[in-house]
Each structure stands twice: as C-alpha cells, then as structure tokens.
Design an enzyme around this catalytic site. Structure first.
Site, mmCIF file in Angstrom:
data_model
loop_
_atom_site.group_PDB
_atom_site.id
_atom_site.type_symbol
_atom_site.label_atom_id
_atom_site.label_comp_id
_atom_site.label_asym_id
_atom_site.label_seq_id
_atom_site.Cartn_x
_atom_site.Cartn_y
_atom_site.Cartn_z
ATOM 1 N N GLU A 182 -15.574 -67.585 -89.446
ATOM 2 C CA GLU A 182 -16.291 -67.172 -88.225
ATOM 3 C C GLU A 182 -17.422 -66.188 -88.522
ATOM 4 O O GLU A 182 -18.488 -66.245 -87.907
ATOM 5 C CB GLU A 182 -15.283 -66.608 -87.216
ATOM 6 C CG GLU A 182 -14.395 -67.728 -86.653
ATOM 7 C CD GLU A 182 -13.179 -67.217 -85.903
ATOM 8 O OE1 GLU A 182 -12.441 -66.378 -86.459
ATOM 9 O OE2 GLU A 182 -12.959 -67.639 -84.760
ATOM 10 N N ALA A 241 -8.275 -62.638 -90.362
ATOM 11 C CA ALA A 241 -7.753 -61.382 -89.841
ATOM 12 C C ALA A 241 -6.511 -61.005 -90.648
ATOM 13 O O ALA A 241 -5.822 -61.884 -91.177
ATOM 14 C CB ALA A 241 -7.392 -61.552 -88.379
ATOM 15 N N GLU A 287 -5.741 -70.775 -87.810
ATOM 16 C CA GLU A 287 -5.016 -70.020 -86.775
ATOM 17 C C GLU A 287 -3.873 -70.816 -86.160
ATOM 18 O O GLU A 287 -2.839 -70.269 -85.795
ATOM 19 C CB GLU A 287 -5.987 -69.576 -85.667
ATOM 20 C CG GLU A 287 -6.961 -68.490 -86.083
ATOM 21 C CD GLU A 287 -8.235 -69.004 -86.752
ATOM 22 O OE1 GLU A 287 -8.291 -70.210 -87.099
ATOM 23 O OE2 GLU A 287 -9.159 -68.211 -86.938
ATOM 24 N N GLY A 305 -11.193 -65.698 -89.412
ATOM 25 C CA GLY A 305 -12.304 -64.766 -89.217
ATOM 26 C C GLY A 305 -13.346 -64.839 -90.338
ATOM 27 O O GLY A 305 -14.505 -64.488 -90.130
HETATM 28 N N1 CO8 Z 1 -3.784 -61.107 -93.948
HETATM 29 C C1 CO8 Z 1 -3.057 -60.264 -94.706
HETATM 30 N N2 CO8 Z 1 -2.802 -60.455 -96.022
HETATM 31 C C2 CO8 Z 1 -3.294 -61.561 -96.591
HETATM 32 C C3 CO8 Z 1 -4.039 -62.500 -95.872
HETATM 33 C C4 CO8 Z 1 -4.304 -62.231 -94.487
HETATM 34 N N3 CO8 Z 1 -5.055 -63.056 -93.723
HETATM 35 N N4 CO8 Z 1 -4.388 -63.511 -96.697
HETATM 36 C C5 CO8 Z 1 -3.863 -63.202 -97.901
HETATM 37 N N5 CO8 Z 1 -3.202 -62.033 -97.839
HETATM 38 C C6 CO8 Z 1 -2.494 -61.358 -98.931
HETATM 39 C C7 CO8 Z 1 -1.180 -62.049 -99.241
HETATM 40 O O1 CO8 Z 1 -0.162 -61.620 -98.345
HETATM 41 C C8 CO8 Z 1 -0.940 -61.588 -100.660
HETATM 42 O O2 CO8 Z 1 -0.465 -60.259 -100.625
HETATM 43 P P1 CO8 Z 1 0.744 -59.810 -101.641
HETATM 44 O O3 CO8 Z 1 0.162 -59.997 -103.017
HETATM 45 O O4 CO8 Z 1 0.961 -58.379 -101.278
HETATM 46 O O5 CO8 Z 1 1.883 -60.719 -101.366
HETATM 47 C C9 CO8 Z 1 -2.347 -61.526 -101.241
HETATM 48 O O6 CO8 Z 1 -3.251 -61.476 -100.133
HETATM 49 C C10 CO8 Z 1 -2.688 -62.762 -102.067
HETATM 50 O O7 CO8 Z 1 -2.453 -63.893 -101.267
HETATM 51 P P2 CO8 Z 1 -1.566 -65.147 -101.738
HETATM 52 O O8 CO8 Z 1 -0.548 -64.707 -102.723
HETATM 53 O O9 CO8 Z 1 -1.098 -65.861 -100.520
HETATM 54 O O10 CO8 Z 1 -2.693 -65.990 -102.494
HETATM 55 P P3 CO8 Z 1 -2.716 -67.580 -102.707
HETATM 56 O O11 CO8 Z 1 -3.844 -67.841 -103.652
HETATM 57 O O12 CO8 Z 1 -1.382 -68.118 -103.012
HETATM 58 O O13 CO8 Z 1 -3.138 -68.166 -101.248
HETATM 59 C C11 CO8 Z 1 -4.425 -68.240 -99.223
HETATM 60 C C12 CO8 Z 1 -4.375 -67.850 -100.703
HETATM 61 C C13 CO8 Z 1 -4.348 -69.757 -99.071
HETATM 62 C C14 CO8 Z 1 -5.758 -67.746 -98.659
HETATM 63 C C15 CO8 Z 1 -3.225 -67.587 -98.476
HETATM 64 O O14 CO8 Z 1 -3.204 -66.198 -98.808
HETATM 65 C C16 CO8 Z 1 -3.319 -67.695 -96.980
HETATM 66 O O15 CO8 Z 1 -3.028 -68.747 -96.432
HETATM 67 N N6 CO8 Z 1 -3.706 -66.594 -96.293
HETATM 68 C C17 CO8 Z 1 -3.752 -66.549 -94.868
HETATM 69 C C18 CO8 Z 1 -4.966 -67.217 -94.334
HETATM 70 C C19 CO8 Z 1 -4.971 -67.229 -92.827
HETATM 71 O O16 CO8 Z 1 -4.126 -67.787 -92.171
HETATM 72 N N7 CO8 Z 1 -6.015 -66.610 -92.241
HETATM 73 C C20 CO8 Z 1 -6.277 -66.698 -90.852
HETATM 74 C C21 CO8 Z 1 -5.817 -65.490 -90.160
HETATM 75 S S1 CO8 Z 1 -5.975 -65.710 -88.426
HETATM 76 C C22 CO8 Z 1 -7.535 -65.218 -88.079
HETATM 77 O O17 CO8 Z 1 -8.375 -64.992 -88.912
HETATM 78 C C23 CO8 Z 1 -7.760 -65.065 -86.652
HETATM 79 C C24 CO8 Z 1 -9.151 -64.623 -86.360
HETATM 80 C C25 CO8 Z 1 -9.170 -64.230 -84.949
HETATM 81 C C26 CO8 Z 1 -9.722 -62.929 -84.740
HETATM 82 C C27 CO8 Z 1 -10.566 -62.506 -85.909
HETATM 83 C C28 CO8 Z 1 -10.578 -61.036 -85.997
HETATM 84 C C29 CO8 Z 1 -11.177 -60.566 -87.234
#
Ligand code: CO8
Length: 263
Positions: free
Chosen positions: A114, A66, A134, A111
């Site tokens: 999922e 998400a 999460e 997500g």
């Molecule tokens: N949301 C928003 N932006 C994101 C997300 C995200 N989930 N993941 C990555 N981005 C963005 C980063 O902020 C970054 O943006 P910017 O360049 O503007 O700073 C860009 O994508 C690139 O990301 P990174 O620089 O962090 O890339 P890395 O290669 O260093 O890392 C990762 C990649 C490991 C994937 C890292 O980005 C990360 O940990 N992302 C978050 C993952 C996460 O926690 N996801 C779970 C979210 S919770 C969830 O899904 C709940 C589901 C419940 C309901 C579902 C409804 C759909």
C-alpha cells in the site's frame, strides 16, 4: 530529529527514507508510522528536495505489512483509528509536491504494497514479493489496498490478490503494471538513484504541476482533469524554470533549473 525506526538521509536534492526494523522485516508499528509521518513533514518543508526514495533495511524486506503484534490487540474502534491514521500518512506521502520512488528490495506485503502503490512509481529488485495477505488474518487492506490497487492494476486483478492473499513475484508484478522495472537485487539502489537524479535535475514547478494533474485522473472526470492540466500549464510560467528551459533549448545548451516552489 533523531529517528530509530526509519533512517532518514538527504544527499543534495534526493531524500531517502529506509524503513528500519529488519528483525521484524520492517513491519509498521505505531512508532515507525509516527516517525515516517514526521519525516514526511520534514521533507515537505525542505525546499531543496526534489525526489524521495523509499526502501527497506536489510536484504529481505521492504515492509512486511502492519505489525501483527499490534494488530492482534485492536478493537473495532482502535482498528478504525489505526486505519484512519494510516490513510492520513499515506495521503501526506501521495500529496508531496516532489517525485516519490519506491525501491522495493524484498517483501512488500499488506501496508508495504500500500505504501509502494501510493508512491509515484515502483522499481523492484528481482527478489521482491508483493501481496495483500490481510484476508489470511481475517482482515481487509486498511491503508488503501482496496482503492488504489484496482485503480492501478484493474478491478479483477486486484480482487484476485485481495481475495486469495497470495504473494506475487516481481516479474508478475511488472507484467500487471504494478512495477515499472525489475532490477537485479544488488543493482536496485544504483538504478533507482540514476532515475532519482535525472528527475531531481528537472524544474520543481513543472514536476509538481505534472504530478498534481496526473494524480487527479484518479478522482475526477476528463473535463475537470483537462481544466487542471490547463491551470498547471499556466502555472509553469510563474516559475523562472520555463524561461530557462525554453531558452536553453534555443541556445543549444543544457537547462539549469533553479526555480523553487516559492517562485
Ligand atoms: N508483523 C510483525 N512481525 C513480523 C511481520 C509483521 N507483519 N512480518 C514478519 N515479522 C517477523 C516474524 O514474526 C519474525 O520474527 P521472529 O524472528 O521474532 O520470529 C521475523 O519477522 C522474520 O519473519 P519470518 O521468520 O516469518 O520470515 P520468513 O522469511 O519465514 O517469512 C514472510 C517472511 C512471508 C513475510 C512472513 O514473515 C509473513 O507472512 N509475515 C506477515 C506478512 C503479513 O501478513 N503482512 C500483512 C499484515 S496486515 C497489514 O499490513 C494490514 C494493513 C492495514 C493497515 C496498514 C497500517 C500500516
């Protein structure tokens, strides 16, 4: 309709939805989820489509969960609505009467995992990473991760993933039965399309009946499941495909399934 956050394509009997916010690693924001939902409606209404392939734009990510910018703004009530809406969309995906293959080409987190596990099966690139992070955000999975994941990989394995929030590689995901096949990154779509074409050449009624019967194993006891299989087996005879399939075998030729779900 025109989509901005997904790419929706059809090629003969195969539809592809590509999650398309590569700058945010294809994170699911509200607009993307709306478009995904509408594309699923389009597919459900298209008699020609037999297989749906899901994948992510760019080289790095399937879906990184998400959108955390949006998650950060929720209250208890809006979070519940968000999760409920997500569940409705995932149910729509799972109940499509066609095959759904997730082609996981990179991060499939939260997500993302999922959506992938609500598909019928997953082919992953060697670069894919799966996880339910999460807990690191002070949350729990809200799109079925606490329910579908234990049913797929077993309760203890699911608990380890959900409690630690750790990411696992494609190879580990294959080992625990999350992924059917791991493929070199640059060959992923070719391999997925090969399987998609094979499935698309089968009869639609039998595919639907098989999918419904298998999906029900999750929610029912064996006796009810067997009843559903019996009904599905009978239903296949309502389609011209059963006549074509059995005749083709006896006539030593390849079957040409032309039945529709309206037969
Ligand atoms: N949301 C928003 N932006 C994101 C997300 C995200 N989930 N993941 C990555 N981005 C963005 C980063 O902020 C970054 O943006 P910017 O360049 O503007 O700073 C860009 O994508 C690139 O990301 P990174 O620089 O962090 O890339 P890395 O290669 O260093 O890392 C990762 C990649 C490991 C994937 C890292 O980005 C990360 O940990 N992302 C978050 C993952 C996460 O926690 N996801 C779970 C979210 S919770 C969830 O899904 C709940 C589901 C419940 C309901 C579902 C409804 C759909």
């Amino acid at each position: 309709m025109a989509y901005e956050n997904i790419i929706y394509q059809t090629d003969d009997k195969i539809a592809t939805i590509t999650f398309n916010r590569p700058k945010a690693l294809n994170a699911l924001n509200a607009d993307l989820l709306d478009e995904f939902s509408q594309a699923l409606d389009e597919i459900a209404a298209d008699e020609n489509i037999g297989v749906l392939v899901l994948t992510g734009a760019g080289d790095k990510s399937f879906v990184a969960g998400a959108d955390i910018n949006e998650l950060a703004t929720y209250t208890a009530l809006t979070a519940k609505n968000f999760s409920r809406n997500g569940h409705n969309i995932i149910a729509k995906l799972q109940e499509l009467p066609i095959a759904v293959i997730a082609a996981v080409n990179g991060f499939a987190l939260g997500g993302g995992t999922e959506i992938a596990i609500a598909s019928d099966f997953i082919y992953a690139s060697e670069n894919a990473k799966f996880g339910q992070p999460e807990i690191n955000l002070g949350l729990i999975p809200g799109f079925g991760g606490t329910q579908r994941l234990p049913r797929l990989i077993g309760m203890n394995m699911a608990k380890e993933l959900v409690f630690t929030g750790k990411m696992i590689s494609a190879a580990e995901a294959e080992k625990i039965g999350l992924v059917n096949k791991v493929i070199p990154h640059d060959q992923l779509m070719e391999e997925v399309m090969k399987t998609a074409k094979e499935i698309a050449s089968k009869g639609k009624t039998s595919l639907r009946a098989a999918k419904q019967a298998i999906n029900h194993t999750m929610n029912t006891d064996l006796a009810t499941g067997i009843h559903i299989e019996i009904e599905g087996f009978g239903l296949c005879y309502a389609s011209s495909d059963s006549k074509e399939g059995t005749s083709a075998f006896l006539e030593k030729r390849k079957a040409e399934f032309k039945g529709t779900l309206k037969d």
